[in-house]
Design an enzyme around this catalytic site. Structure first.
Site, short mmCIF file in Angstrom:
data_model
loop_
_atom_site.label_atom_id
_atom_site.label_comp_id
_atom_site.label_asym_id
_atom_site.label_seq_id
_atom_site.Cartn_x
_atom_site.Cartn_y
_atom_site.Cartn_z
CE LYS A 53 -3.79 -2.25 2.26
NZ LYS A 53 -4.61 -2.58 3.38
CD GLN A 97 -3.32 -4.35 6.62
OE1 GLN A 97 -3.30 -3.28 5.67
NE2 GLN A 97 -4.06 -5.32 5.91
CG ASP A 120 -9.85 0.18 4.83
OD1 ASP A 120 -9.40 -0.27 3.62
OD2 ASP A 120 -8.86 -0.34 5.94
#
Ligand code: NAD
Length: 302
Positions: A53, A97, A120
């Site tokens: 990422k 994460q 997200d």
């Protein structure tokens, strides 16, 4: 033979577009979109995901800020970091994460992220916005899967889509996006009876289960489009390989179009994270000096 929907190639196009628009934002507003990535603990897979990422952000001209915390971090410490990031005007996206170590309450942490920075798309306000057809940040994997579907179908209206899996991060938001695109949507899961027969009726099958090669050739209507979200590490002749949820070798000859694993939905997910970070930066720019302590007001303005 099915048309291959190449996630590597398509994600490179998405990233190119994001990179161009990031440069425009910099030139016109002197703002560099920034993504804060929070990694707690030493899960090796999470470290790989975060590395990918961060690399992708660099390629798109997005600034990334990594926060690595010890595996025994407590809720209060993580909340304090999220609070700082929520209030930092130079941070536009926050990604924690997952999974988090067991002592941390994942749902509470997701809810603590400001919805405008929730790249997200997991915050309850963004989930609600998607479910009710309002604008918000959409989870990256379903967003990437929709872009792949649009490569094959100009109009999804009236298509029968079967989504296998009902997780909050893939199955449910995928179903909501397909519904928004006027598909007739069935969601099947671990308790569904006769899944094969339901899948055989589908024009579009999206598999998000986490079982290697679960979907066989006799589950698929000839000509159907198959999106394989699954990523499963399996041992083949002593070597570790990645397999999707779809038996690619068996399904590919009869499907109309299909995504490979690896090189399918995976790279699209990361590209959509960058797309979401750009979207978040733009919205924060147009919302101006929004009070970050009042999420409901901020979302209403986006
Ligand atoms: P999850 O474990 O949260 O959900 C799995 C879902 O599959 C559940 O809803 C369950 O009801 C259903 N299920 C389980 N067994 C089933 C069966 N035999 N038949 C039908 N349904 C069944 O998983 P998830 O987070 O949604 O991820 C699913 C897969 O997608 C995993 O392989 C994961 O690694 C992968 N994934 C890939 C990406 C990507 O970027 N490509 C992103 C997220 C997840």
């Amino acid at each position: 033979m099915a048309r291959l929907i190449d996630g590597k190639q398509l994600s490179a196009q998405v990233l190119d577009t994001v990179a161009t628009e990031v440069q425009q934002l910099k030139a016109e507003h002197s703002v560099t979109p920034a993504l804060a990535v929070v990694l707690v603990g030493d899960d090796p897979a999470s470290h790989v995901y975060v590395r990918n990422k961060v690399r992708s952000a660099g390629n798109a001209g997005i600034r990334s800020i990594e926060h690595r915390l010890d595996a025994d971090t407590d809720q209060q410490t993580l909340n304090a970091l999220i609070d700082n990031l929520n209030n930092d005007p130079d941070v536009h996206g926050i990604l924690v994460q997952l999974p988090l170590p067991a002592q941390l309450d994942e749902d509470q942490i997701i809810a603590a992220i400001h919805p405008d920075k929730d790249v997200d798309g997991f915050h309850p306000l963004n989930v609600g916005a998607l479910a009710s057809g309002q604008s918000g940040l959409v989870p990256c994997t379903p967003l990437g899967s929709m872009i792949m579907l649009q490569q094959v179908h100009d109009d999804l209206s009236g298509k029968h889509a079967v989504v296998i899996g009902r997780s909050n991060i893939v199955g449910k938001p995928m179903a909501a996006l397909l519904l928004q695109a006027n598909c007739t949507v069935s969601v099947v899961h671990s308790r569904t009876r006769n899944i094969e027969a339901l899948c055989r009726q589908a024009d579009i099958v999206v598999a998000a289960v986490g079982r290697a090669e679960l979907v066989k050739a006799d589950w698929i209507k000839p000509g159907a489009t198959v999106i394989d979200v699954g990523i499963n590490a399996v041992e083949v002749e002593g070597k570790r390989k990645l397999k999707g949820d779809v038996d690619f070798a068996a399904v590919e000859p009869l499907a109309g179009a299909i995504t490979p694993v690896p090189g399918g939905v995976g790279p699209m997910t990361i590209a959509c994270l960058m797309k979401n970070t750009l979207t978040a930066a733009r919205r924060q720019l147009s919302a101006g000096d929004t009070d970050k302590s009042n999420p409901a007001v901020a979302v209403g303005q986006s």
